[in-house]
Design an enzyme around this catalytic site. Structure first.
Site, PDB file in Angstrom:
ATOM      1  N   CYS A 107       3.748   3.794   8.021  1.00  0.00           N
ATOM      2  CA  CYS A 107       3.945   5.028   7.265  1.00  0.00           C
ATOM      3  C   CYS A 107       4.846   5.978   8.037  1.00  0.00           C
ATOM      4  O   CYS A 107       4.581   6.289   9.203  1.00  0.00           O
ATOM      5  CB  CYS A 107       2.607   5.698   6.977  1.00  0.00           C
ATOM      6  SG  CYS A 107       2.773   7.243   6.045  1.00  0.00           S
ATOM      7  N   GLN A 116      -6.387  -0.725   3.420  1.00  0.00           N
ATOM      8  CA  GLN A 116      -5.591  -0.306   4.570  1.00  0.00           C
ATOM      9  C   GLN A 116      -6.234   0.881   5.271  1.00  0.00           C
ATOM     10  O   GLN A 116      -6.659   1.838   4.627  1.00  0.00           O
ATOM     11  CB  GLN A 116      -4.168   0.055   4.148  1.00  0.00           C
ATOM     12  CG  GLN A 116      -3.272   0.329   5.360  1.00  0.00           C
ATOM     13  CD  GLN A 116      -1.867   0.726   4.984  1.00  0.00           C
ATOM     14  OE1 GLN A 116      -1.635   1.858   4.580  1.00  0.00           O
ATOM     15  NE2 GLN A 116      -0.926  -0.197   5.127  1.00  0.00           N
ATOM     16  N   GLY A 137      10.812  -3.793   1.386  1.00  0.00           N
ATOM     17  CA  GLY A 137      11.948  -2.886   1.411  1.00  0.00           C
ATOM     18  C   GLY A 137      13.001  -3.253   0.388  1.00  0.00           C
ATOM     19  O   GLY A 137      13.615  -4.313   0.483  1.00  0.00           O
ATOM     20  N   PRO A 145       0.840  -1.195   0.000  1.00  0.00           N
ATOM     21  CA  PRO A 145       0.000   0.000   0.000  1.00  0.00           C
ATOM     22  C   PRO A 145       0.874   1.244   0.000  1.00  0.00           C
ATOM     23  O   PRO A 145       1.812   1.364   0.780  1.00  0.00           O
ATOM     24  CB  PRO A 145      -0.784  -0.121   1.310  1.00  0.00           C
ATOM     25  CG  PRO A 145       0.104  -0.946   2.203  1.00  0.00           C
ATOM     26  CD  PRO A 145       0.817  -1.904   1.290  1.00  0.00           C
ATOM     27  N   MET A 146       0.574   2.198  -0.891  1.00  0.00           N
ATOM     28  CA  MET A 146       1.328   3.444  -0.969  1.00  0.00           C
ATOM     29  C   MET A 146       0.355   4.593  -1.215  1.00  0.00           C
ATOM     30  O   MET A 146      -0.369   4.589  -2.210  1.00  0.00           O
ATOM     31  CB  MET A 146       2.368   3.386  -2.093  1.00  0.00           C
ATOM     32  CG  MET A 146       3.490   2.390  -1.869  1.00  0.00           C
ATOM     33  SD  MET A 146       4.658   2.337  -3.259  1.00  0.00           S
ATOM     34  CE  MET A 146       3.705   1.360  -4.450  1.00  0.00           C
ATOM     35  N   LYS A 153       0.920  -3.868   8.900  1.00  0.00           N
ATOM     36  CA  LYS A 153       2.183  -3.478   8.278  1.00  0.00           C
ATOM     37  C   LYS A 153       2.954  -2.595   9.246  1.00  0.00           C
ATOM     38  O   LYS A 153       2.418  -1.616   9.756  1.00  0.00           O
ATOM     39  CB  LYS A 153       1.955  -2.745   6.952  1.00  0.00           C
ATOM     40  CG  LYS A 153       3.245  -2.511   6.160  1.00  0.00           C
ATOM     41  CD  LYS A 153       2.949  -2.000   4.761  1.00  0.00           C
ATOM     42  CE  LYS A 153       4.212  -2.000   3.893  1.00  0.00           C
ATOM     43  NZ  LYS A 153       5.215  -1.015   4.351  1.00  0.00           N
TER      44      LYS A 153
END
Length: 343
Positions: free
Chosen positions: A113, A83, A214, A29-30, A152
């Site tokens: 985040c 999310q 990552g 998720p971004m 996350k």
């Protein structure tokens, strides 16, 4: 990352509650990136699971245009993972219930985040500084819905307070169905290199699926990270921006041990055009033009070292002009010389 260990024996594909993923490659998720058009494209190109942009847990803010568009997920192929972000357990629990009622099949909680505007509201990775609150949030959200809940996180707030292993145990005890770990602290943001020792340690200590996140930017790196950490899947974030074919390439490499052929010039053009069409359909003419500047800019980034094409695209104000730009880009006499070719 130390020298990667040899590949592990074939294992069952990861499960999130009742959902068995088709492969081991997940779109992270971004915010501002994993909107509906991009999620659908990445799924078509091999992502086994896609996760939406984070939605605030404060439903009073859901009337904004940005939130309304992030809440649209009915009709997407499943499992649909949404999310949520926030710092109040009951507010997060209510947001989980409302998203489940709106068609979400998995709820993901954001504790990773690093953005200031999120952390300043005691949300995202800022929550890692308060393990009691983490436990309260996880317990409340899991109890609120009948669908699986995932989490996350990062490795900690800073180098001196790396507590991802303790948070992972809290997550498992609270009933979290799967855990994604970004191999950086919040303090690092996206600087330096991700480390995978913490992810490997977590995988040794919990029985729920663990996803390694990552610096997953190549099929080879994905295979190395899976072998080194024992993780159940890799989660791809920034490496997919402008390169949605990465999911197909990773899946193929993990399954066969061979590299997938890069996309042809024709496929690059077709993918960019389909993506642009979907962006305009989703956002409308005015906002679609502006959101497209970001997404198309990522495609151009590795193929336009002098930034000439991106600068020109960013000056366009009409959707028809953007489509004409793509046509000229791939048909023009100087297109190849200017660096537009399959990556």
């Amino acid at each position: 990352m130390r020298e990667a260990v040899s590949a592990q024996p074939e294992r069952a594909l990861p499960r999130i509650g009742c959902h068995t993923l088709p492969n081991r490659v997940i779109l992270a998720p971004m915010a501002g990136v994993t909107d509906r058009p991009f999620r659908q494209l990445c799924r078509e190109l091999g992502a086994g699971l896609v996760v939406s942009e984070m939605v605030t847990s404060d439903s009073r803010l859901w009337h904004t245009r940005k939130s309304r568009q992030r809440l649209i997920h009915r009709g997407e192929p499943g499992p649909r993972s949404v999310q949520i972000a926030g710092g109040d357990p009951q507010m997060l629990a209510e947001a989980a219930r409302m998203n489940a009622a709106a068609g979400a099949e998995i709820i993901d909680i954001n504790m990773g985040c690093p953005a200031k505007k999120v952390c300043n509201k005691a949300a995202g990775s800022a929550l890692l500084r308060d393990e009691r609150l983490v436990d309260d949030i996880l317990t409340a959200v899991v109890a609120a819905v009948e669908i699986p809940v995932t989490l996350k996180i990062r490795t900690g707030w800073c180098e001196q307070t790396r507590n991802a292993l303790r948070v992972a145990r809290l997550a498992e005890n609270a009933g979290i169905a799967a855990l994604a770990v970004h191999g950086r602290t919040r303090e690092q943001r996206y600087s330096g290199s991700a480390e995978y020792d913490t992810i490997a340690a977590i995988k040794q200590q919990v029985s729920i699926p663990v996803f390694a996140n990552g610096d997953i930017t190549t099929p080879q790196r994905a295979a190395e990270v899976l072998a080194y950490t024992g993780a159940d899947a890799v989660m791809v974030g920034r490496g997919a921006q402008g390169n949605p074919w990465l999911f197909r390439e990773i899946e193929h490499y993990l399954r066969t041990g061979r590299e997938h052929a890069p996309p042809s010039l024709t496929e690059v053009e077709g993918t960019m055009r389909r993506h642009l069409t979907a962006l305009h359909a989703h956002y409308g003419d005015y906002l679609g033009v502006r959101v497209a500047r970001k997404h198309i800019g990522w495609y151009l980034a590795s193929r336009d070292p002098r930034r000439e094409h991106r600068a020109r695209f960013n000056r366009l104000e009409q959707s028809a002009e953007q489509f004409a730009f793509l046509h000229e880009l791939f048909r023009g006499d100087t297109a190849i010389d200017n660096g537009i070719h399959a990556a």
